[in-house]
Structure formats: C-alpha cells, structure tokens
Design a protein around this motif. Structure first.
Motif, PDB file in Angstrom:
ATOM      1  N   ARG B 400     -17.377   1.532 -13.575  1.00 55.45           N
ATOM      2  CA  ARG B 400     -17.249   1.567 -12.139  1.00 55.45           C
ATOM      3  C   ARG B 400     -17.913   2.818 -11.578  1.00 55.45           C
ATOM      4  NH1 ARG B 400     -11.267   1.114 -10.495  1.00 55.45           N
ATOM      5  NH2 ARG B 400     -11.218  -0.654 -11.868  1.00 55.45           N
ATOM      6  N   GLN B 442      -8.319  -1.079  -2.776  1.00 54.68           N
ATOM      7  CA  GLN B 442      -7.022  -0.629  -3.271  1.00 54.68           C
ATOM      8  C   GLN B 442      -6.013  -1.753  -3.127  1.00 54.68           C
ATOM      9  OE1 GLN B 442      -6.152   2.801  -0.923  1.00 54.68           O
ATOM     10  NE2 GLN B 442      -7.165   4.221  -2.319  1.00 54.68           N
ATOM     11  N   TRP B 447      -2.983  -6.371  -5.204  1.00 60.06           N
ATOM     12  CA  TRP B 447      -2.469  -7.707  -4.928  1.00 60.06           C
ATOM     13  C   TRP B 447      -2.848  -8.670  -6.040  1.00 60.06           C
ATOM     14  CZ3 TRP B 447      -5.594 -11.973  -3.211  1.00 60.06           C
ATOM     15  CH2 TRP B 447      -4.842 -13.114  -2.894  1.00 60.06           C
ATOM     16  N   GLN B 449      -3.248  -7.925  -9.134  1.00 63.50           N
ATOM     17  CA  GLN B 449      -2.390  -7.663 -10.280  1.00 63.50           C
ATOM     18  C   GLN B 449      -0.966  -8.115 -10.011  1.00 63.50           C
ATOM     19  OE1 GLN B 449      -2.901  -3.482 -10.933  1.00 63.50           O
ATOM     20  NE2 GLN B 449      -5.064  -3.742 -11.394  1.00 63.50           N
ATOM     21  N   GLY B 450      -0.728  -8.520  -8.786  1.00 61.37           N
ATOM     22  CA  GLY B 450       0.558  -9.110  -8.464  1.00 61.37           C
ATOM     23  C   GLY B 450       1.655  -8.113  -8.204  1.00 61.37           C
ATOM     24  N   ASP B 451       1.336  -6.858  -8.056  1.00 60.34           N
ATOM     25  CA  ASP B 451       2.415  -5.940  -7.734  1.00 60.34           C
ATOM     26  C   ASP B 451       2.045  -5.062  -6.563  1.00 60.34           C
ATOM     27  OD1 ASP B 451       0.494  -4.702  -9.180  1.00 60.34           O
ATOM     28  OD2 ASP B 451       1.831  -3.253 -10.110  1.00 60.34           O
ATOM     29  N   ILE B 452       2.328  -5.584  -5.396  1.00 63.55           N
ATOM     30  CA  ILE B 452       2.154  -4.743  -4.220  1.00 63.55           C
ATOM     31  C   ILE B 452       3.503  -4.143  -3.925  1.00 63.55           C
ATOM     32  CG2 ILE B 452       1.753  -4.755  -1.768  1.00 63.55           C
ATOM     33  CD1 ILE B 452      -0.592  -6.250  -2.120  1.00 63.55           C
ATOM     34  N   PRO B 453       3.658  -2.872  -4.150  1.00 67.11           N
ATOM     35  CA  PRO B 453       4.955  -2.282  -3.853  1.00 67.11           C
ATOM     36  C   PRO B 453       5.128  -2.215  -2.348  1.00 67.11           C
ATOM     37  CG  PRO B 453       3.493  -0.768  -5.031  1.00 67.11           C
ATOM     38  CD  PRO B 453       2.676  -1.901  -4.574  1.00 67.11           C
ATOM     39  N   ALA B 502       3.395  -0.386   0.565  1.00 72.67           N
ATOM     40  CA  ALA B 502       3.426   1.057   0.321  1.00 72.67           C
ATOM     41  C   ALA B 502       2.073   1.704   0.609  1.00 72.67           C
ATOM     42  CB  ALA B 502       3.844   1.332  -1.114  1.00 72.67           C
ATOM     43  N   HIS B 503       0.998   0.926   0.407  1.00 69.98           N
ATOM     44  CA  HIS B 503      -0.322   1.485   0.685  1.00 69.98           C
ATOM     45  C   HIS B 503      -0.497   1.803   2.167  1.00 69.98           C
ATOM     46  CE1 HIS B 503      -1.046  -0.665  -3.093  1.00 69.98           C
ATOM     47  NE2 HIS B 503      -2.004   0.194  -3.292  1.00 69.98           N
ATOM     48  N   ARG B 505       2.006   2.474   4.484  1.00 71.03           N
ATOM     49  CA  ARG B 505       3.277   2.745   5.126  1.00 71.03           C
ATOM     50  C   ARG B 505       3.124   3.561   6.402  1.00 71.03           C
ATOM     51  NH1 ARG B 505       4.820   7.825   3.455  1.00 71.03           N
ATOM     52  NH2 ARG B 505       3.832   8.479   1.530  1.00 71.03           N
TER      53      ARG B 505
END
Lengths: 371, 594
Positions: B400, B442, B447, B449-453, B502-503, B505
C-alpha cells in the motif's frame, strides 16, 4: 513612565499574560501587551477580547505612565536578558519604550495605551472564594471532558454552579461527563450558574500553579464575564451564552456491578491497551470476571494485548467496551489510590469514581462492536 | 382458417429473422464460422453497408465437396454431434442455423476447398435454393459472398439504417474480434476502402493500436492472469483503461467469454463497479475483458444470436472480473503516470528483454511467468506487477505504501491545496478530496471487516427533518445501523440518534441525517447489495472532510499526507476527482528552460 524591576519577575509576568495574546487577529493592538504603573507596581495585561489576563509585578516606580508594546518581540527580548535589574523608560511623545538591562539597550515602538481594551478588574469584597488546591484539582478533573466542537458552543464550556456552600463544576462532550464539587469558603445567598469556556479554565489551572492563597471569583453580570482573582493575577473571560443541558439526568442512579481496582494499575493497563487500540477508534474491552478485570485491545492490523488485574468485583460477569482515551483521561485525573467502576450492561453508561472521594464522578458511554 | 404446417421456405425466413437481424449479424456468423474453421487470415469486404455485398474469405479448413450442399440445410453443423456436446461447447457456432438462415434471405455464393481435397466447390443459392454448383480450383479455405441481403424480405430491408450505420455495427463487431483474436490477421474493406488491417502476429497490444489508435491503445493497462478460485478456474485477461481515460457511455466495455463476444449487463456492471470512486460521476471506463472458463460452466445456448450467456456461478464470475479489473486499475493510478516504479533489477531487465523477444501467445501469455519474477514494465502506462491484492482483500501495508512516494509537506496554497515535495518533483494535493478519500477508506475497510465500532451518546439526540426527507431517511435506518449509527424513529418526522460510528463521533447528527435524507432518490438503484452503505459513507465523508478555505496547521497537513499515503487509492476522491497532481522535476526544469 519610568520604573525598574527584576528581569525574573518581568519574565514570569509576561509568560503569564502572554498566553492571552492572540496568535491571529485583525486588531494590531491585541498583539501588544499593556505596561502600566499601578499603585507602585507594574501592571501587565493582554487580551484576545474573550480571555484577558492581568498580572502585577513588583517594581520601583519613578514616574507613572502606560504604553503598549508588541508582545512577541518584547517577551523574547526580556527572556533573553540576564537576571538583573531592568530599567524601563517611556517617551510619551513618540510612544517609545527604552529598556536598559546591564549592558543591553533596546527600544520598542509602541501604541498608545488609550487604545487598549479595558479589562475589567474585580471589585473589592469578592462574592465567592475557593481554596486554590481544590480549584486546581477540580479543573484537572473536569476540563478535559469538555467538547472541542465549536458547533455546540455550550459544550465547549465548563458549567459552574454556585449554590449555598458548594461550587459544582461539570463538563460533557456528548460521550462522557465529569462532575466535581468543591466547597465555597463562604456560603452565597443567591444560587448562580455560568458556563465558562474550557480553554480559559485550562489557562486558569496553569496560572494557579502552586499558589496556596484562596482564589476569589466574581462576575460582572452586565458584561457577562467571570473574574478569577489570584495572588498577583486576575484572569477574566467571557461567558458562554446558552442553557447547559441538565446533566444530572444523565448520571445513572443505580448499577448492578461494582468493580474496585487500583487506579495506577488500571491506568497502566489502559495505556498498554492503547498501543493496540491506536487506530481511529481507540476501542478497548473490559472483561469483568470473578475477582478480576481484564483490559484487552485487539487490532486487525497489529495484534492484540491484554492485562489481567485483580479487582474486587461485586455482581455478575460483564464484557463492555470503551474508548480507551476516555478511560486514560479520567484515570489520570483521579488521585485516590483506588477507583470504583459502576456498571450495568454493555450498553448502559459506566460511572467511574475515586474510592473514598464523593466529590467527583465521571460518566462514560460504552462503545459497541458492530455485528 | 385451418391450421397447417408452414412451407419450409417461410419457416426458414421466420427463423432467419432471429439470427440475421442486420448485415452485422451476417458478418458475425460468417466470421465465427471462419474462426471455428481454424482460419488465420480473414478478409471481410462490404458494399453499401453490407446490403449489396458481404464477402468473407478465410484460409480455414474449408468444406468437403460432399458436404457443401448440406451445410446450407437447417440444423446442419459439423460442430455438434450429441446433446451432451451442448453442455461443453468449444466452438463459436453450434446451432447449424446461420448459413441456412442467411441463404434464405439473400443470394449466396460459397466457394470452398477442403484442406484434404484437391478440388474446390462453388455453390450458388438464391432464397435458400441451390441454383448452380460447379467444381473449380481454389486455395484452401472458404469464401462466402452474400449479395442483396433481404432482397426477398422487404419488411426487414425497410428497417435497415443508412449504409454508414450498418458499417459502424460491422466495425464494432470486427474490431472486438480483432483484439480478442490477435493471432488472426483481419482485413476489413468497406466500399473498396481499407478500414482495418491487423498483422495477426499474436500481439494484443498491436491489435489494440490498430483498433483504438496510438493514444488510447497505448494507455490501456493489461490485466494479468488471475484465478478467482483454484477449484473453479476463471481466468480473466484483457485490457482496461486507466482512470484518466473514460467515456460517456458503456459502449467501450467489451466482454468476451470463451472467445465469444457477449453482452451481459451484470458483468458490464462488474467492470464499472471495479472503477467505483475512481472515475468521475456518470463516466464509464474503457475495458476489454476476456473471460475464460471451462465450457461446462457457461451456457451459450440462450439466444440464437448467442450474445447472451448464462453462468453456472454468476457471482464467482462477477467477483473475478471485478477483482481483476480493480486490481489492475489500482496498481496503476492516474498521477502514477509520472511516478515511476523503482528501476528494475538486473534479473528483471533480462526477463523483460526475453519477454520482448518471445512472441506472446495470446491464449495463455501470462500464467507461464511466475508472478514474482514477472518483468516489470518500464513504461509508466503499463500496469505494475499485480502483487497488489484486490481492494476488498487486505493489502499488505508495504504494497500500500508503494502507492505514493514519501512526501514532505511544503505548505498550503489558497487554503485549499497542500503543496508537497516528493523524490521526483512537486505534488499538489486537494485537501478536501484527499481527506474525503482517507475517511472513506477508513470507514469502508472497517465496514468490510464487519466491525464498525459505535460510540453511544451520553444523551440521545433528537433530530427533526422535513417530512419528505424523513420519509427518505426511514428506509436507510437498517443500513445506518450496520455502519454503527443507531437511529430510531421518534414519531412524526423526528428521529432519535443513540450512537454514532466511532470514526465519526465528532459529527453533528442533525447535519448527517439531513445530508443523508437529501435526495437519496436520485441515486439509481444498483444490482449490488453493498451500494447503499457505500453511498451513505460517501455522503458522510463528503460532509466531514475538511473544506477548501480551512487553514491547516503544519501538523494537520503532515497527518493528512501520511494518512493519504496509507490509502489504497490515494489518487482519487470517492467521487472520482483527482486528489493529487504531480509536476515532475523534468517538467519544472523544462518550464524554467534549464
């Protein structure tokens, strides 16, 4: 104006008032610091129109007078001088300040002191007073929770409620709430509540430093300002207009789980977890089990880390996630050896207090991992 | 009215209507026959757009004397024997309808010599009936002259367009085959003028240049061979345009499946989707995608014209195409046109020279070279090695970081652009577009990966919207929840926001919901399930990104540039505008006359 003072005192005074000098402004006069004789002392003042700081320096005054001098340059020069007597003479005609210190001579072109904004000074017989130590600690426990989001002006401030014998300071940023009570030295007849910009409070905390004398607090209602009078310094700030949300409703009234754990250990565990939670979201998991609390962070890219702490747990097991920055902030501000976490479910707010300290409480909202 | 069987010639003409729609379909059938016959040289000639004459001549195996007449009977074919053969069709034709259909609506002269015979045959037919037959000397191969197309179908003749239009259709078809079959020399003449001439040396790039011209032909990036899944080998090859090349419609997206040109909305969409956020809105990529998969995995017997196919595993094919195209496009990126890959190692240079000497076989040019030592093309427009994984996969950080050279921030211009210095010149970065890209990636990667806190709010925020906005927002609520934003209807046009991603907030809930609700209906519905969330993310990023006119501190600029270096597609914003412009040292030196 003609006077002399010690370089040390002048330098310290300038470092205090210099914080109020705006870095960007369209008004040239605000870039200047005011030097004026005042009752046999040298008065220094600076303001950005929201926050104003006045500081008095002991001096031998020959003749009275006043002038304003570009703050940056003047401060830089004074800081560079040897620790000796500094003689300051103002030529009123040309508004020029001439400085002599040992072998150093300098002169500054100033602006007429008349153009400098008036900074309010407290009236005699201040209404309210608190212990400097109490205020210093309260500020460190409350200011950090204020919001930095200018679109919600009231939340960028600290709510100060004066009532009876107590001053309650509260701040919140939408995700956490800090509340601290400190005793007033004299009871006040009329309750009063104001919202003070958190930035000014941070400045105040810095100026209080190690001062021992009580801090006197007064307001100038017509100007909508609050003044804090310290030993040689007065800080005044504009108040934030508006109605502060009713924070008391937010404080959970009951909980099912109580965790008592060493503050320093938990703080250390959180800092360790932060290494792995350092992406944009800072999420850490607290796993509460029988007699233990595990602080764990997991990063898809980096790896994971966890710390198991012995804790005094009452209530069922629970896993709950928080923003680790929020935990570090509050744990750093508490100064009791042990802290207590009061929790209910992974979605209910958590309460953090110092064990044996009923004057402070912090509410923090949990995070959820999606799906 | 009594019911009776149609006379054969009427039935033939009806059937012809399906196969032979216009002159281009005749060309298609004849060219496909020639390709099936193993021809290596093809001459196509037309007059008046194919109405008065279509002549296709090849050097294929020809038709044996004894079978020539049979070839023009319906359902007569050499390409299929049993019904099982239909399951694994390897030839372009198989229905045994084309010649019969064409013959029934025109005057046909077929001259052919079978490879193992010494005498050729010339057969003339009119309206499907043999009018003459003779033996003659003839080079190996077949020539078909189709004259007076539709002379006996006035209705169809009336619907033919101007000769120019019909020529365009013929060209559209042949040019595609010329690229897909670079080993075959195509020659196309219209009314005596040479339109296309390919060398047939097997060099796809050469065919691309012949068809698309030098500029476009050279700019296309080669898709290296990839296999979607080991047990189901779907090979995707071809050429795709870089993000700087785009067209106003989808007409430049060409799909070949097992050597056959097909039209497939879903795969076309896969290609467009692969350019998602890389092209400006409402612009379409140029792409030439050749998909090879086992014949039993695809059903071509869907429509007589065979431009439609069915896949047994449509989703796999969709993904394979999208991955291959996106991987290729992302590995290269617009500003990279001037950012050169590090100089190749000596070994790579040798490989490169060898590769240049070797006449690339278009059937399987790439798999034989292991990815690790594949020559790194030195020309900036060709795709760098395909080590970069497809976008939805996790890309190794090193790969990357390659995307942008390390940049040093110099300053900000007009509170809109960041000026930065790289190893090879000056970079101008659009701060808003760049920040949008950062936020977008980001969020989307979290999203995926399925875990958006999500961060719960201290106190739910009530947001009230205009009634029509509220109605539009309501269906988005489940999608918002998967993005970590818990919003509940709160009676009337009000909503209760309980948590924020959380990204984001620091975002203002009122503002976010108002933005999301505004005109969502203008978004065309898309066949891809993920689209809605991406659309939401895109909108929110637009709102949250720093704006032009915002003064940035040195630290903020540094952070922005570092973050941008970490993104997968640093060079465009999610809406496809460029984020970064490079001015090379050479350009600067040139401007200063040094």
């Amino acid at each position: 104006m003609e006077l002399s003072c010690l370089q040390e005192n002048l330098s310290k005074g300038l470092s205090i008032v210099g914080r109020a000098v705006p870095s960007r402004t369209t008004m040239p006069i605000l870039r200047n610091v005011l030097l004026a004789t005042d009752h046999g002392q040298l008065k220094l003042a600076a303001t950005n129109l929201e926050l104003g700081i006045v500081h008095w320096v002991g001096a031998r005054v020959e003749t009275d007078g006043a002038v304003t001098i570009p703050a940056r340059n003047f401060i830089d020069l004074v800081n560079s001088l040897p620790a000796e007597q500094i003689a300051l003479v103002v030529d009123e005609e040309s508004q020029t300040l001439r400085l002599t210190c040992g072998s150093v001579k300098a002169s500054f072109r100033g602006i007429d002191a008349e153009e400098f904004p008036v900074i309010p000074e407290p009236q005699d017989g201040a209404e309210m007073a608190v212990e400097a130590g109490d205020l210093r600690q309260a500020l460190s426990q409350v200011t950090f929770a204020a919001s930095g989001d200018e679109s919600h002006k009231v939340l960028t401030g600290v709510l100060a409620e004066f009532e009876g014998q107590t001053l309650t300071l509260a701040s919140a940023d939408g995700f956490r709430l800090s509340v601290r009570e400190i005793p007033l030295l004299h009871p006040i007849p009329q309750p009063l509540s104001v919202i003070i910009p958190a930035r000014a409070m941070a400045e105040l905390a810095r100026i209080i430093g190690t001062q021992e004398e009580p801090v006197e607090i007064s307001t100038t209602q017509p100007h909508n300002q609050v003044l804090f009078k310290l030993q040689d310094t007065v800080l005044n700030t504009q108040l934030i207009d508006g109605k502060y949300p009713d924070y008391r409703r937010i404080i959970p009234q009951e909980h099912t789980i109580t965790v008592v754990v060493g503050r320093a250990e938990l703080l250390q565990a959180c800092k360790r977890a932060e290494i792995f939670a350092r992406d944009a979201t800072n999420i850490v998991k607290l796993a509460i089990g029988d007699g233990e609390l595990t602080v764990e962070a997991d990063s898809a890219e980096m790896g994971r880390g966890s710390t198991r702490l012995e804790a005094n747990v009452e209530g069922p097991e629970l896993e709950i996630a928080f923003n680790v920055r929020f935990l570090i902030d509050v744990l750093s501000a508490i100064n009791t050896p042990q802290v207590v976490l009061e929790l209910t479910t992974p979605t209910n707010p958590g309460v953090i207090k110092g064990v044996g300290d009923e004057s402070f409480l912090h509410v923090v909202m949990p995070m959820h991992l999606g799906r | 009215m009594t019911i009776r069987l149609l006379p054969e010639d009427v039935a033939a003409r009806i059937a012809a209507g399906e196969v032979v729609e216009r002159p281009a379909s005749v060309v298609k059938e004849l060219v496909e026959n020639s390709l099936d016959a193993g021809a290596t040289r093809l001459e196509i000639e037309t007059r008046t757009g194919g109405q008065s004459l279509i002549r296709v001549r090849d050097n294929g195996q020809g038709i044996p004397q004894a079978e020539v007449t049979l070839a023009f009977r319906r359902h007569a074919t050499s390409k299929l024997e049993t019904a099982q053969d239909l399951e694994r069709i390897r030839t372009l034709g198989f229905r045994g309808e084309a010649l019969a259909s064409i013959a029934s609506v025109s005057r046909v002269t077929c001259t052919t010599r079978y490879t193992e015979e010494s005498v050729g045959t010339r057969l003339r037919l009119e309206g499907g009936k043999v009018v003459s037959r003779q033996s003659l000397g003839w080079p190996q191969g077949t020539e078909l002259r189709i004259e007076d197309l539709f002379y006996n179908v006035p209705a169809r003749r009336k619907f033919l367009r101007a000769a120019r239009t019909e020529r365009k259709h013929i060209d559209a078809f042949i040019t595609r085959y010329a690229i897909a079959y670079p080993q075959i020399a195509f020659s196309v003449m219209h009314d005596g003028r040479q339109m296309l001439l390919t060398a047939g040396r097997g060099d796809v790039r050469e065919a691309l240049l012949a068809v698309y011209g030098t500029d476009l032909g050279n700019s296309l990036l080669e898709i290296p061979a990839v296999f979607a899944e080991p047990e189901l080998p779907i090979q995707v090859r071809g050429y795709v345009g870089p993000t700087t090349v785009h067209r106003a419609n989808r007409g430049y997206i060409t799909l070949f499946v097992n050597g056959r040109w097909i039209q497939d909305l879903r795969l076309t969409y896969a290609v467009i989707q692969a350019y998602h956020t890389l092209l400006p809105v409402k612009r379409y990529p140029v792409a030439f995608v050749i998909i090879t998969l086992p014949p039993e995995e695809v059903d071509v017997n869907v429509h007589p014209a065979k431009t439609e196919v069915r896949f047994h595993n449509g989703d796999d094919v969709f993904r394979a195409v999208q991955r291959a195209v996106r991987g290729t496009v992302i590995a290269e990126a617009p500003a990279a046109a001037t950012w050169q890959a590090p100089p190749p190692t000596a070994q790579q240079v040798v490989h490169q020279r060898l590769a240049a000497l070797r006449p690339a076989s278009p059937q399987a040019p790439l798999p034989e070279i292991a990815p690790a030592d594949r020559p790194r093309p030195s020309q900036p427009h060709t795709a760098p090695a395909f080590e970069a994984a497809p976008p939805s996969e996790s890309v190794p950080p090193q790969a990357r970081a390659r995307r942008l050279p390390p940049l040093r921030v110099v300053g900000q211009v007009s509170t809109m652009f960041i000026v930065a210095e790289g190893p090879d010149g000056l970079y101008l970065i659009d701060q808003h577009a760049a920040h949008e890209r950062i936020l977008y990636e980001q969020m989307v990667s979290a999203w995926r990966q399925g875990d958006i806190p999500s961060q719960a709010l201290l106190e739910p925020v009530v947001v009230t919207l205009p009634a029509d906005d509220a109605a539009r927002l309501e269906p988005l609520l489940p999608a918002l929840q998967t993005l970590g934003m818990l919003v509940e209807p709160f009676g009337g046009a009000s909503f209760l926001v309980r948590s924020l991603p959380a990204h984001w907030r620091d975002a203002d809930p009122q503002m976010l919901l108002a933005d999301l609700a505004a005109n969502t209906e203008t978004q065309a519905p898309s066949p891809v399930r993920l689209e809605l969330e991406e659309m939401i993310v895109r909108r929110i990023c637009k709102r949250l990104a720093v704006k032009g006119g915002q003064v940035l501190s040195r630290e903020e600029m540094d952070r922005l540039v570092r973050d941008l270096e970490q993104t997968e597609n640093p060079r465009t914003c999610p809406h496809g505008r460029p984020t970064i412009i490079q001015i090379s040292l050479e350009q600067l030196a040139h401007q200063f006359g040094r």
